[in-house]
Design a protein around this motif. Structure first.
Motif, PDB file in Angstrom:
ATOM      1  N   TRP A 111      11.025  -1.968   5.891  1.00  0.00           N
ATOM      2  CA  TRP A 111      10.342  -0.420   6.233  1.00  0.00           C
ATOM      3  C   TRP A 111       9.112  -0.567   5.872  1.00  0.00           C
ATOM      4  O   TRP A 111       8.538  -1.373   5.105  1.00  0.00           O
ATOM      5  CB  TRP A 111      11.186   0.514   4.996  1.00  0.00           C
ATOM      6  N   THR A 112       8.383   0.215   6.589  1.00  0.00           N
ATOM      7  CA  THR A 112       6.694   0.294   6.276  1.00  0.00           C
ATOM      8  C   THR A 112       6.610   1.856   5.701  1.00  0.00           C
ATOM      9  O   THR A 112       5.260   1.846   4.998  1.00  0.00           O
ATOM     10  CB  THR A 112       5.988   0.222   7.607  1.00  0.00           C
ATOM     11  N   ASP A 113       7.373   2.646   5.668  1.00  0.00           N
ATOM     12  CA  ASP A 113       7.199   3.670   4.951  1.00  0.00           C
ATOM     13  C   ASP A 113       8.356   4.269   4.286  1.00  0.00           C
ATOM     14  O   ASP A 113       9.414   4.609   4.613  1.00  0.00           O
ATOM     15  CB  ASP A 113       7.058   4.928   6.033  1.00  0.00           C
ATOM     16  N   ILE A 114       8.209   4.319   3.146  1.00  0.00           N
ATOM     17  CA  ILE A 114       9.350   4.614   1.941  1.00  0.00           C
ATOM     18  C   ILE A 114      10.081   5.971   2.284  1.00  0.00           C
ATOM     19  O   ILE A 114      11.100   6.296   2.047  1.00  0.00           O
ATOM     20  CB  ILE A 114       9.073   4.287   0.554  1.00  0.00           C
ATOM     21  N   MET A 155      17.811   4.607  -0.805  1.00  0.00           N
ATOM     22  CA  MET A 155      18.146   2.979  -0.924  1.00  0.00           C
ATOM     23  C   MET A 155      17.385   2.453  -2.120  1.00  0.00           C
ATOM     24  O   MET A 155      17.783   1.627  -2.872  1.00  0.00           O
ATOM     25  CB  MET A 155      18.101   2.419   0.310  1.00  0.00           C
ATOM     26  N   PRO A 156      16.042   2.753  -2.354  1.00  0.00           N
ATOM     27  CA  PRO A 156      15.075   2.098  -3.354  1.00  0.00           C
ATOM     28  C   PRO A 156      16.082   2.246  -4.861  1.00  0.00           C
ATOM     29  O   PRO A 156      15.611   1.388  -5.686  1.00  0.00           O
ATOM     30  CB  PRO A 156      13.844   2.911  -3.352  1.00  0.00           C
ATOM     31  N   LYS A 174       3.183 -11.157 -13.867  1.00  0.00           N
ATOM     32  CA  LYS A 174       2.683  -9.914 -14.131  1.00  0.00           C
ATOM     33  C   LYS A 174       1.479  -9.522 -13.187  1.00  0.00           C
ATOM     34  O   LYS A 174       0.734 -10.587 -12.918  1.00  0.00           O
ATOM     35  CB  LYS A 174       2.464  -9.160 -15.324  1.00  0.00           C
ATOM     36  N   GLY A 175       1.457  -8.357 -12.528  1.00  0.00           N
ATOM     37  CA  GLY A 175       0.385  -8.238 -11.607  1.00  0.00           C
ATOM     38  C   GLY A 175       0.656  -8.161 -10.141  1.00  0.00           C
ATOM     39  O   GLY A 175      -0.101  -8.647  -9.418  1.00  0.00           O
ATOM     40  N   THR A 176       1.987  -7.582  -9.936  1.00  0.00           N
ATOM     41  CA  THR A 176       2.427  -7.705  -8.652  1.00  0.00           C
ATOM     42  C   THR A 176       1.460  -6.967  -7.527  1.00  0.00           C
ATOM     43  O   THR A 176       1.118  -5.854  -8.220  1.00  0.00           O
ATOM     44  CB  THR A 176       3.827  -6.988  -8.481  1.00  0.00           C
ATOM     45  N   LYS A 177       1.171  -7.328  -6.366  1.00  0.00           N
ATOM     46  CA  LYS A 177       0.536  -6.550  -5.520  1.00  0.00           C
ATOM     47  C   LYS A 177       1.386  -5.254  -4.976  1.00  0.00           C
ATOM     48  O   LYS A 177       2.708  -5.411  -4.677  1.00  0.00           O
ATOM     49  CB  LYS A 177       0.005  -7.343  -4.147  1.00  0.00           C
ATOM     50  N   ASP A 178       0.901  -4.270  -4.781  1.00  0.00           N
ATOM     51  CA  ASP A 178       1.591  -2.983  -4.386  1.00  0.00           C
ATOM     52  C   ASP A 178       2.614  -3.309  -2.682  1.00  0.00           C
ATOM     53  O   ASP A 178       3.439  -2.675  -2.849  1.00  0.00           O
ATOM     54  CB  ASP A 178       0.529  -1.763  -3.956  1.00  0.00           C
ATOM     55  N   HIS A 179       1.956  -4.003  -1.978  1.00  0.00           N
ATOM     56  CA  HIS A 179       2.615  -4.331  -0.635  1.00  0.00           C
ATOM     57  C   HIS A 179       4.016  -4.823  -0.999  1.00  0.00           C
ATOM     58  O   HIS A 179       4.654  -4.941   0.005  1.00  0.00           O
ATOM     59  CB  HIS A 179       1.750  -4.658   0.369  1.00  0.00           C
ATOM     60  N   ILE A 235      15.722  -2.473   7.480  1.00  0.00           N
ATOM     61  CA  ILE A 235      16.250  -1.338   7.906  1.00  0.00           C
ATOM     62  C   ILE A 235      17.725  -1.222   8.319  1.00  0.00           C
ATOM     63  O   ILE A 235      18.318  -0.339   8.008  1.00  0.00           O
ATOM     64  CB  ILE A 235      15.579  -0.868   9.330  1.00  0.00           C
ATOM     65  N   SER A 236      18.177  -2.239   9.181  1.00  0.00           N
ATOM     66  CA  SER A 236      19.391  -2.335   9.587  1.00  0.00           C
ATOM     67  C   SER A 236      20.272  -2.481   8.252  1.00  0.00           C
ATOM     68  O   SER A 236      21.453  -1.892   8.238  1.00  0.00           O
ATOM     69  CB  SER A 236      19.708  -3.449  10.580  1.00  0.00           C
TER      70      SER A 236
END
Length: 696
Positions: free
Chosen positions: A233-236, A588-589, A603-608, A617-618
């Motif tokens: 997914w690119t858009d939650i 789903m999240p 710690k310090g995970t990137k947002d993406h 998706i499937s």
């Protein structure tokens, strides 16, 4: 000429004798039995064949009599009540058995008939009820006992004992045990629902609605082109548009609140997996949380544990299992530990460790970390909770155990037994829904196997670990609440409603069984009862004594508690862990069925990273579609305590059923009144909302 005259005289004499006999017989007073036949009101229940009946009593039996009506076979139309008369030259005494058989009305035209019961009123004015509740599909003689419950050592005569024995011989042929997977509870032998006797299959209504719901979900995914999209997914927000019209009040609330700590903790009390948390009296050695990590307004971590305010959720059963590979890509499954604090009635998470072994690359995440780090830790916990819930709490502890209880009952306990009358409504549809699960969910190409992180090899490992660690106490909610030390947690509605339901069921079961078993000796000497529990111990719990499951019954009290557990498991517990699946999983999240990236090691995970980690998706849409199907009740829903198929004929147990229904209704009203004042109502243990059995 003489011979002709002699012959004529002889014929005349014979005719006179025959006439005399007929006249004599006509003067004999016949005893008339009024027979009332009830045909079940369901699709295809009627018959156009000829039906015959024989009445059997302590003083004899009637001739096999054709149930004839001036409207022909329409007398046995679905939902109808038909009246007939069976005449006998003398009274048959106390009736205890009828024989029914169905023969073709036309050559090569054999149909099925589903009578619910037969009532017979004797010339003496007594009324006998013979429960049937099964499909008659062949031309064989089928025997049915009078509804008064009789234990095996109380049988009145040889024919009654013979009928009882023959019934169980036939049942053992129809319901055979099979080892589905070594180390797991045994199941009913059968590769498809068509292998089951017709009376335990889905009704036509249930069948149609179930497969229609499944088909509609698949068609919708196909039309939207989502089922074969393997990219992330690119858009939650796009997750919300998968099933536009399939939302519930709870699913919308989940979408809004899924990131909040209070809601994260709420799900451990009142979500679909409310049995994991336990009071923490001392931290595990592999979870080195310190006072410096967690902040309390007063006191220390040790002091809060002494006060009973610290709670732990440990997913150690998931440790070391081999995660699934989905669409050629390795998935990730953690075995986290989660610490909670009850702060003045507010239940909140305070620390998360994603792997069992402490290490520098296995940090303890805290609410004081960055919002993104803490959210990612909670996502990995929620995914682990999905696996634990589906395989242990839902599949093993309700579906598979309910199947064991049902198969053992059907193999070992005849219809005339009081235990059968009490428990058979709580087996409705269970065998077929489990066969469908083995075919479509957890088979080699099943949905769960293909789209969950614990699908495949991990699935069996987790369930075997779960069975070996299961205890009898954990299946009995009063014992479980006490053992986990969670009795004082406020706003724990699963606990509150569950304990009240257990008490209502317990008193109902106690009343019924105490009526039939006045002393412990009656329990000990009931061989069919002992066979039932022995089969459960051997085939359900694989003779593992450490589970604490009884191997035999020695007292009435033991029997009452076990039967209460069976009814609670098949009805209340299944609803608590099944009904909310779509509510909590539609977004789903909040409930990822799988995760595509390893957990953060620092710690310090990137947002993406979050979007790349969530299932693609499937995988998402398959999981959502399945949870929708498994949360959807059919229109022939039968709520707890409603018994449309009358099995008990005695007045006292029927009186107890009425009281049981009144108490359940009173509880339902109380729960609804409480929920009216709650921002987030808890409905899964409202007895008006769930079935007698594991039926979905």
């Amino acid at each position: 000429m003489y011979k002709r005259d002699e012959s004529g005289e002889s014929n005349q004499q014979t005719s006179s004798i025959s006439s005399a006999k007929i006249l004599q017989l006509s003067r004999v007073k016949m005893e008339n039995y009024e027979v009332t036949v009830y045909t079940t009101n369901c699709a295809f229940a009627a018959t156009f064949n000829n039906v015959y009946i024989k009445l059997v009593g302590t003083e004899g039996e009637s001739n096999r009599s054709w149930l004839f009506s001036i409207i022909g076979s329409l007398a046995l139309f679905k939902g109808d009540v038909a009246h007939f008369t069976v005449s006998c030259p003398k009274s048959l005494g106390t009736l205890f058995l009828i024989e029914l058989d169905k023969q073709d009305f036309l050559p090569f035209f054999q149909d099925s008939w589903y009578p619910s019961k037969v009532e017979v009123r004797s010339p003496e004015g007594d009324t006998y009820c013979f429960p049937v509740h099964r499909w008659i599909t062949d031309r064989e003689v089928n025997r049915f006992r009078e509804g008064k419950a009789v234990k095996t050592f109380e049988e009145p005569n040889t024919l009654a004992r013979y009928a009882r024995e023959q019934e169980l011989i036939g049942r053992k042929k129809d319901y055979c045990w099979e080892e589905w997977e070594k180390g797991l509870p045994h199941c009913i032998k059968g590769k498809s629902p068509l292998c089951l006797p017709p009376e335990v299959r889905f009704s036509y209504t249930k069948d149609t609605e179930f497969f229609w719901t499944a088909a509609i979900g698949q068609v919708e995914l196909h039309l939207k082109g989502l089922e074969k999209r393997h990219e992330p997914w690119t858009d939650i927000d796009a997750v919300d548009r998968v099933f536009t019209y399939r939302t519930t009040d709870m699913s919308e609330y989940v979408q809004e609140q899924w990131q909040e700590d209070a809601f994260f903790a709420w799900q451990y009390l009142n979500g679909v997996n409310p049995i994991m948390i336990r009071c923490c009296e001392g931290l595990p050695e592999n979870f080195p949380v310190t006072d410096d990590m967690v902040f309390f307004c007063q006191g220390s971590l040790k002091r809060e544990m002494e006060r009973g305010n610290i709670f732990l959720c440990d997913y150690k059963r998931l440790d070391g299992v081999k995660p699934n590979t989905i669409n050629g890509k390795k998935q990730y499954l953690m075995a986290p530990l989660v610490l909670f604090h009850n702060r003045g009635g507010k239940f909140m998470p305070i620390a998360i460790q994603l792997k069992q072994t402490p290490a520098e690359d296995n940090p303890i995440f805290l609410p004081t970390d960055s919002a993104y780090d803490w959210l990612m830790a909670k996502i990995f916990v929620r995914s682990a909770d999905f696996q634990e819930h589906q395989l242990n709490v839902h599949l093993l502890r309700t579906h598979l155990l309910a199947e064991v209880f049902a198969v053992s009952l059907l193999r070992n306990v005849p219809m005339v037994h009081p235990l059968y009358n009490l428990l058979v409504p709580h087996t409705r549809y269970t065998l077929q829904i489990n066969i469908l699960a083995r075919l479509g969910l957890i088979s080699e190409k099943g949905v769960f196997t293909q789209f969950a992180a614990s699908g495949g090899e991990a699935m069996f490992t987790i369930m075997k670990r779960s069975l070996s660690s299961m205890t009898y106490k954990s299946l009995c909610i009063p014992d479980d609440i006490e053992e986990r030390g969670v009795g004082n947690i406020p706003n724990y509605y699963y606990k509150d409603d569950g304990l009240r339901l257990w008490d209502i069921i317990f008193r109902f079961v106690e009343g019924v069984l105490s009526y039939y078993y006045k002393t412990d000796d009656l329990v000990v000497n009931d061989t069919e009862l002992q066979d039932w529990i022995r089969d459960i111990f051997e085939h359900g719990f694989l003779s593992q004594e450490q589970t604490g499951i009884p191997q035999k019954f020695s007292t009435v009290a033991e029997l009452i508690k076990f039967v209460t557990m069976v009814i609670f498991t098949c009805s209340c517990q299944h609803s608590a862990v099944n009904s909310g699946q779509y509510d909590y999983g539609a977004w789903m999240p909040n409930t990822p069925t799988s995760l595509q990236c390893p957990p953060p090691t620092t710690k310090g995970t990137k947002d993406h990273i979050m979007m790349q980690t969530l299932p693609n998706i499937s995988t998402t849409v398959k999981g959502m579609s399945t949870m929708w199907l498994l949360s959807k009740d059919s229109s022939d829903f039968v709520p707890l305590g409603r018994y449309p198929e009358q099995y008990f004929s005695e007045g006292f147990p029927r009186k107890l059923i009425k009281r049981f229904q009144r108490e359940l209704h009173k509880l339902s009203v109380s729960i609804k009144a409480r929920n009216d004042n709650l921002k987030l109502p808890y409905t899964y243990l409202d007895p008006a909302n769930f079935e007698n059995s594991v039926a979905i």
